[in-house]
Scaffold this motif. Structure first.
Motif, PDB file in Angstrom:
ATOM      1  N   HIS A 166       0.990  -1.207   0.017  1.00 45.85           N
ATOM      2  CA  HIS A 166      -0.135  -0.045   0.051  1.00 45.85           C
ATOM      3  C   HIS A 166       0.728   1.197   0.038  1.00 45.85           C
ATOM      4  CE1 HIS A 166      -3.804  -2.116   0.568  1.00 45.85           C
ATOM      5  NE2 HIS A 166      -3.288  -2.925   1.441  1.00 45.85           N
ATOM      6  N   ARG A 167       0.592   2.016  -0.689  1.00 39.99           N
ATOM      7  CA  ARG A 167       1.259   3.721  -0.578  1.00 39.99           C
ATOM      8  C   ARG A 167       1.161   4.195   0.745  1.00 39.99           C
ATOM      9  NH1 ARG A 167       0.178   7.313  -5.788  1.00 39.99           N
ATOM     10  NH2 ARG A 167       0.668   6.110  -7.342  1.00 39.99           N
ATOM     11  N   PRO A 168       2.342   4.650   0.878  1.00 40.34           N
ATOM     12  CA  PRO A 168       2.221   5.692   2.232  1.00 40.34           C
ATOM     13  C   PRO A 168       1.671   6.980   1.981  1.00 40.34           C
ATOM     14  CG  PRO A 168       4.460   5.748   1.134  1.00 40.34           C
ATOM     15  CD  PRO A 168       3.496   4.967   0.353  1.00 40.34           C
ATOM     16  N   PRO A 202       1.642   2.303   6.037  1.00 40.37           N
ATOM     17  CA  PRO A 202       0.532   1.497   6.280  1.00 40.37           C
ATOM     18  C   PRO A 202       1.072   0.423   6.920  1.00 40.37           C
ATOM     19  CG  PRO A 202       1.146   1.738   3.944  1.00 40.37           C
ATOM     20  CD  PRO A 202       1.730   2.789   4.755  1.00 40.37           C
ATOM     21  N   ARG A 203       2.324   0.222   6.857  1.00 38.01           N
ATOM     22  CA  ARG A 203       2.957  -1.147   7.827  1.00 38.01           C
ATOM     23  C   ARG A 203       4.589  -0.814   8.028  1.00 38.01           C
ATOM     24  NH1 ARG A 203       3.992  -6.187   3.665  1.00 38.01           N
ATOM     25  NH2 ARG A 203       5.361  -6.760   5.415  1.00 38.01           N
ATOM     26  N   MET A 204       4.763  -1.619   9.019  1.00 36.99           N
ATOM     27  CA  MET A 204       6.249  -1.474   9.471  1.00 36.99           C
ATOM     28  C   MET A 204       7.427  -1.508   8.394  1.00 36.99           C
ATOM     29  SD  MET A 204       5.663  -0.643  12.525  1.00 36.99           S
ATOM     30  CE  MET A 204       3.952  -0.651  13.217  1.00 36.99           C
ATOM     31  N   ALA A 205       8.014  -0.633   8.259  1.00 35.33           N
ATOM     32  CA  ALA A 205       9.197  -0.804   7.125  1.00 35.33           C
ATOM     33  C   ALA A 205      10.687  -0.711   7.648  1.00 35.33           C
ATOM     34  CB  ALA A 205       9.234   0.561   6.542  1.00 35.33           C
ATOM     35  N   THR A 206      11.379  -1.063   6.870  1.00 38.05           N
ATOM     36  CA  THR A 206      13.045  -1.125   7.059  1.00 38.05           C
ATOM     37  C   THR A 206      13.566   0.203   6.799  1.00 38.05           C
ATOM     38  OG1 THR A 206      13.163  -3.543   6.641  1.00 38.05           O
ATOM     39  CG2 THR A 206      14.811  -2.569   6.780  1.00 38.05           C
ATOM     40  N   TRP A 207      13.136   0.654   5.389  1.00 40.96           N
ATOM     41  CA  TRP A 207      13.827   1.950   5.121  1.00 40.96           C
ATOM     42  C   TRP A 207      12.632   2.912   4.717  1.00 40.96           C
ATOM     43  CZ3 TRP A 207      18.913   3.020   5.265  1.00 40.96           C
ATOM     44  CH2 TRP A 207      19.742   1.958   5.464  1.00 40.96           C
ATOM     45  N   VAL A 208      12.911   4.128   4.589  1.00 39.12           N
ATOM     46  CA  VAL A 208      12.093   5.206   4.224  1.00 39.12           C
ATOM     47  C   VAL A 208      12.967   6.144   3.668  1.00 39.12           C
ATOM     48  CG1 VAL A 208      10.315   6.617   4.886  1.00 39.12           C
ATOM     49  CG2 VAL A 208      10.558   4.764   6.183  1.00 39.12           C
ATOM     50  N   THR A 256       9.469  -2.764  -2.526  1.00 36.05           N
ATOM     51  CA  THR A 256       9.175  -1.388  -2.253  1.00 36.05           C
ATOM     52  C   THR A 256       8.141  -0.622  -2.670  1.00 36.05           C
ATOM     53  OG1 THR A 256      11.752  -1.081  -2.670  1.00 36.05           O
ATOM     54  CG2 THR A 256      10.453   0.794  -2.787  1.00 36.05           C
ATOM     55  N   SER A 257       7.560   0.006  -1.773  1.00 38.42           N
ATOM     56  CA  SER A 257       6.149   0.735  -2.201  1.00 38.42           C
ATOM     57  C   SER A 257       6.331   1.465  -3.394  1.00 38.42           C
ATOM     58  CB  SER A 257       5.750   1.406  -1.122  1.00 38.42           C
ATOM     59  OG  SER A 257       6.258   2.639  -0.583  1.00 38.42           O
ATOM     60  N   LYS A 258       4.979   1.963  -3.733  1.00 34.24           N
ATOM     61  CA  LYS A 258       5.081   3.034  -4.889  1.00 34.24           C
ATOM     62  C   LYS A 258       5.149   4.393  -4.006  1.00 34.24           C
ATOM     63  CE  LYS A 258       2.281   0.915  -8.304  1.00 34.24           C
ATOM     64  NZ  LYS A 258       1.222   1.183  -9.258  1.00 34.24           N
ATOM     65  N   LYS A 259       5.751   5.492  -4.674  1.00 33.68           N
ATOM     66  CA  LYS A 259       5.827   6.733  -4.022  1.00 33.68           C
ATOM     67  C   LYS A 259       4.369   7.240  -3.605  1.00 33.68           C
ATOM     68  CE  LYS A 259       9.837   8.177  -6.430  1.00 33.68           C
ATOM     69  NZ  LYS A 259      10.429   9.167  -7.451  1.00 33.68           N
TER      70      LYS A 259
END
Length: 157
Positions: free
Chosen positions: A24-26, A49-55, A103-106
């Motif tokens: 899901h997109r942030p 929308p969920r825990m991430a390793t990198w932002v 990796t999410s979409k932007k």
């Protein structure tokens, strides 16, 4: 006929499986949310929308910050002082998860708008050989030095 049915089924399954793998997109928010002036501190919050390793924080299509997440938080903050006209523009964020690596979409973009006042601009050095300088007393969007867009009817010096 049977091979065609199998091909259609496999195609449907691949499309369904790939959609299930998408993140899901942030969303991204800007604080303060109104226009800012030179020297102001700005915070961009990437809501995950969920825990991430990198932002990652992107500015005008280029990577500006890459932050490793070490805590279980649903928000990543990027704070900085607005020090030049190039800080204005479009910001987006995206995130990466490690298991499985995706990796999410932007996010949808947010716009950082600088507000300049005549007193601020009068202390700036004149632009030589770069066209005309304009004094704007309303919000303006600066994309690069001496290339600012503002409302029609801006005063020319």
């Amino acid at each position: 006929m049977a091979p065609m049915t199998v091909a259609l089924f496999l195609g449907w399954w691949l499309v369904t499986a790939s959609k299930a793998q998408q993140l899901h997109r942030p969303s991204l928010s800007l604080h303060p949310s109104q226009a800012v002036s030179m020297g102001d501190n700005v915070t961009l919050r990437c809501h995950l929308p969920r825990m991430a390793t990198w932002v990652q924080l992107w500015h005008n299509g280029s990577l500006r910050f890459n932050k490793e997440k070490d805590k279980e938080q649903d928000t990543a903050e990027f704070s900085f002082a607005v020090t030049n006209l190039e800080d204005a523009g479009t910001y987006q964020c995206r995130y990466q998860v490690s298991e499985p690596l995706r990796t999410s979409k932007k996010s949808d973009p947010v716009e950082l708008v600088l507000t300049a006042w005549a007193s601020t601009l009068s202390s700036m050095p004149a632009a030589s050989g770069h066209g005309e300088m304009r004094v704007l007393v309303s919000p303006l969007r600066c994309t690069s030095q001496c290339n600012c867009r503002g409302p029609p009817g801006t005063a020319r010096i």
